[in-house]
Every structure is written in C-alpha cells, then in structure tokens.
Design a protein around this motif. Structure first.
Motif, PDB file in Angstrom:
ATOM      1  N   GLY A   1      -4.386  -3.850  -8.716  1.00 58.04           N
ATOM      2  CA  GLY A   1      -4.397  -5.312  -8.720  1.00 58.04           C
ATOM      3  C   GLY A   1      -4.249  -5.964  -7.357  1.00 58.04           C
ATOM      4  O   GLY A   1      -4.016  -7.159  -7.262  1.00 58.04           O
TER       5      GLY A   1
ATOM      6  N   GLY B   1      -1.519  -6.497   3.851  1.00 60.69           N
ATOM      7  CA  GLY B   1      -0.849  -7.042   2.671  1.00 60.69           C
ATOM      8  C   GLY B   1       0.605  -7.388   2.952  1.00 60.69           C
ATOM      9  O   GLY B   1       1.113  -8.404   2.458  1.00 60.69           O
TER      10      GLY B   1
ATOM     11  N   ILE C   1     -11.323  -6.828  -3.013  1.00 56.59           N
ATOM     12  CA  ILE C   1     -11.210  -5.858  -1.916  1.00 56.59           C
ATOM     13  C   ILE C   1     -11.488  -4.442  -2.414  1.00 56.59           C
ATOM     14  O   ILE C   1     -10.844  -3.982  -3.346  1.00 56.59           O
TER      15      ILE C   1
ATOM     16  N   ASP D   1       0.809  -1.229   0.000  1.00 53.67           N
ATOM     17  CA  ASP D   1       0.000   0.000   0.000  1.00 53.67           C
ATOM     18  C   ASP D   1       0.840   1.275   0.000  1.00 53.67           C
ATOM     19  O   ASP D   1       0.665   2.159   0.841  1.00 53.67           O
TER      20      ASP D   1
ATOM     21  N   ARG E   1      -0.652 -11.426  -5.210  1.00 54.98           N
ATOM     22  CA  ARG E   1      -1.922 -10.754  -5.466  1.00 54.98           C
ATOM     23  C   ARG E   1      -2.888 -11.251  -4.405  1.00 54.98           C
ATOM     24  O   ARG E   1      -3.016 -12.463  -4.196  1.00 54.98           O
TER      25      ARG E   1
END
Ligand code: ATP
Length: 436
Positions: free
Chosen positions: A51, A148, A45, A7, A40
C-alpha cells in the motif's frame, strides 16, 4: 524529535506499521511518544510492496541520542533485509531543527510530502532536503526508504504546526502474536458485522455489504490481524471492543491520510497533454464511446477532454457492481472520473455523473401515417416509403436512464487506501451514492 521510517517490509512478511508499533511501545518506557502517523504515498509507484505506506511519530525532547540507538537497532533487527525490494530509510528531525524551522523550510517539507503522494521522486530529491536542513538519517541497502521516511516526517511537521492543514482519518491496527503469523486468521465474522453496524459511518471499510464480505483483514502472512478505519477514535475503539478474534500481540492507533483522496490532482480543464503515467487525477470529460465489456469482465469507455483529445477509462472486474453504473453511461454524458493513469488508461476509483445525456436522435416519424421514415441516402434526409413525405433531420427524443446524476464509487473490497469513501463526503450540492 520526529522520526520517519519506511521500506522495512517485503511481501513475505513484516509491515512498517508493525515496526512502528513495536518502537512506539518500547520508547514509551523511555519518553513520551505521540500518536504515530501512517501516510500512504503515491499508489502508482512500481516499487511499492503493497500500500506504499510510511510512518512517523514524535518523542519528547530529552533522550534523542538514546532513542536514535533504539530506532537503528529495531530497524536493523526487524527489516526484511534479505528480500530484494526492502531498502529501509529513517529520517530524524531533531528539536534543534524543529524549533528554528522557517516558513521556507516548512514549505519545502510540505512540497516534498505532497509530491510523494501525487508524483514520483528520486532519492536525490530527498538528499537535497536532508542535507539542506541537516537532518540526521540512515538507510540500508539502496536506501530508497529515505523518500517515504522524509515524506512521513514532513506530514508530521505540517500537521503539528498547522493542525487544519490536511484532512486525516484514523486506523486502529491489531497485530498477531508471533506464533500465529502465516496461519489462517481467526476472526468471528458475525462479530465484525455487528461492530460495523454499531459504528458505521463513523467507521468504514470494515465490511462490504454488497459483496457480503469483510474487508478489514489482509490475506498476506504479515503481522497485521486487522485494521479498523474511521473518523472517530471513540467509534473505532467501540468497534474493536465488539470484535471477537484470536488474541493479539499489541494494537496501535494511527492518524493517517487514508480515505482523503489526497493523491488526486484535480484537472477541471483537462487536456491529454497534461496526463502522465503514475499520476492520479480528477478529470472532467464527455463520454465519447459507449461502455463495452471486454475479456475478463472489465468495462471500458472513452471520454473527450477539453482539448478534444480522448482517453480510455476502465473499471476492472474486482470492482464488481460498480461496473453496472459504468455500463449505464452513454455518449454525451458529462462526467468527472477519478483515478490513476497507466498505459494511457484511467483506472476509475470513483465517478461523478454531472449531466446525463437524455437526448436520443431517432429516424423521424411520418406526419401522415406515423411510421418510421427511412434514410434517403447520405446527407439527404428521410423519406416515408409509403406516403413519400420528406424530413431533413432526425427527431430528438428524451430517453429514460437507468442511473441518476451524482457521485458513485468502487466498493470497499476494491478500494484504495487513499480513496475517500463517499460516506465521508459532505457535498451539499451533490447526490452521493456510497457503495458499501
Ligand atoms: P507496506 O504498505 O506493506 O508498508 P509499501 O507498499 O509501503 O509496503 P515500501 O516497502 O514502503 O512499500 O516501498 C515503497 C518504496 O517507494 C519506498 O522505498 C519509498 O521510499 C518509495 N516511494 C514512496 N513514494 C514514492 C514516490 N512518490 N516517488 C518515489 N519513491 C517513492
């Protein structure tokens, strides 16, 4: 030490894979650095930029503190912090943790990674593991990127400790020079087609033959010039060598979960109750409404699930020729659809036609004159108006179908990162129809 990052980018620029490539190149001057991973995560979301990708890599032992400083500095410098949706997160798994990790802890990381790809997590879910395993980490703004980042390090740990644990592919990404970003990408199309022809099917999703277009370069202002995907490092580098394009700043090979279908939750005995929004499934069902084309060119039909609940399925206009396959479905076909559920509709990525319905009921023909008999009224059978002959039931005839059984897929131009191209499928018992 393994480092996970997520992010850092926005729609206006940057890309977390670029930040990773910059870091890997810089850190190589300090220590050994592994091939980075690009995972990925759940493609449904809502707060993803594009992606839903996150990255991780491993560095050799000695210089953990120095490396952490470099990572913190680069994430601070290069993240698009002024953009609303950018919430960077970084997770470190030091060698002290890696060397003592037990089965239960490894299982929790595995579960976290798999949930991040298939389900929806909260920041709290990430913090529980981060604090239990005492992982060094840092986040900026609302820190959502920690989800992530932890998923990316978890994937790395699993792959490192159990090399056959997950299917994986490669992507070689070439990055643009600073002064060229935001400008039209200069890529010699003919060379791309040649590179594809020389390396397909070991590389895939470089071009879309049916739609006569290249699909390996983004259209956004991000630093990515293009990416070559495939199953063989050698074939990917061969393709790269054949492509003529603007000079690049750098390139980086990633090991990735792209093209593996890992986001799909298989449901052989699917019930309507089980289906949840933002999840992707492989769903068995029977076509219960013939496909129809709706405004915008999208094609919709419904399937009956095992509990006799029904769900609508859709193929959107951008899937182009794939819609012809869908339009050829008939009520009674036994199929498996693969795709994500949103607003009560499954967006189809691929489909298996398991058993086509060749039977069609027609008004019976008169045994005397051969003409089609007419209904004698509701539930009253059929009668020949001319001869007066009577039949109780319709005839069942075998019809020709425009399609055959097997697996079909959306074309590369409309393919999701995680979707496994059929050309990668090794299903001896099924006929595959790769869309290329
Ligand atoms: P790009 O592909 O350009 O790198 P992106 O699409 O990866 O961008 P991000 O900017 O990384 O988008 O935003 C995705 C956000 O969603 C991150 O903060 C990530 O931690 C979070 N996230 C990813 N998967 C999940 C999940 N399964 N549940 C909850 N949050 C998730």
């Amino acid at each position: 030490m393994i480092i996970g990052i997520d992010d850092t980018d926005s729609r206006k620029g940057m890309c977390t894979t670029y930040l990773c490539a910059v870091l890997v190149d810089e850190l190589k001057k300090l220590c050994d650095v592994s091939t980075p991973r690009l995972v990925r995560l759940n493609p449904c979301i809502p707060f993803k930029t594009r992606g839903n990708g996150a990255v991780s890599f491993e560095i050799s032992a000695e210089k953990e503190e120095q490396v952490k400083e470099v990572v913190r500095a680069r994430v601070n410098d290069l993240s698009e912090l002024n953009e609303e949706g950018t919430n960077p997160g970084v997770v470190f798994i030091g060698d002290n943790v890696l060397n003592t990790i037990n089965d239960e802890q490894e299982e929790r990381l595995k579960h976290f990674y798999e949930t991040a790809v298939r389900d929806v997590l909260t920041l709290e879910d990430a913090y529980v593991i981060i604090s239990d395993l005492r992982l060094d980490h840092f986040g900026l703004k609302n820190k959502r990127g920690l989800i992530g980042a932890l998923a990316a390090v978890s994937f790395f740990v699993l792959q490192r400790n159990k090399p056959n644990c997950y299917d994986f592919t490669y992507e070689l990404i070439a990055y643009r020079r600073k002064e060229r970003r935001g400008k039209t990408r200069v890529i010699d199309e003919a060379s791309v087609w040649k590179a594809d022809a020389a390396t397909y099917p070991l590389t895939w999703d470089t071009v879309d033959v049916a739609n006569n277009t290249t699909v390996f370069a983004p259209h956004s202002p991000c630093p990515v010039l293009f990416g070559i995907r495939g199953d063989s490092e050698a074939a990917i580098y061969k393709a790269y060598g054949l492509i003529h394009a603007e000079p690049v700043e750098r390139k980086m090979l990633f090991i990735t979960n792209q093209g593996t279908d890992f986001h799909l939750i298989p449901l052989d005995v699917a019930t309507k109750e089980q289906l949840r929004e933002f999840h992707s499934y492989g769903l068995d069902g029977v076509v219960c409404s013939n496909p129809r084309t709706v405004e915008g060119g999208h094609v919709v039909f419904s399937i009956a699930l095992s509990d006799s609940g029904t769900i609508e399925c859709i193929t959107y206009e951008p899937t182009k020729g794939f819609r012809s396959t869908i339009r050829a479905l008939r009520v009674g076909d036994l199929i498996r659809v693969y795709g994500s559920e949103k607003n009560g509709t499954v967006n189809i990525e691929k489909i298996e036609l398991k058993q086509l319905n060749y039977a069609e009921e027609r008004n019976p023909r008169c045994a005397k004159c051969g003409r089609s008999m007419k209904s004698a009224g509701q539930l009253q059978g059929y009668r020949c108006k001319r001869c007066g002959t009577y039949r109780a039931d319709k005839d069942v005839v075998t019809v020709n179908r425009a399609i055959e059984e097997g697996l079909y897929e959306a074309p590369p131009v409309a393919r999701r990162h995680l979707s496994k191209p059929l050309v990668r499928m090794r299903a001896a018992d099924k006929k595959i129809h790769p869309n290329r």
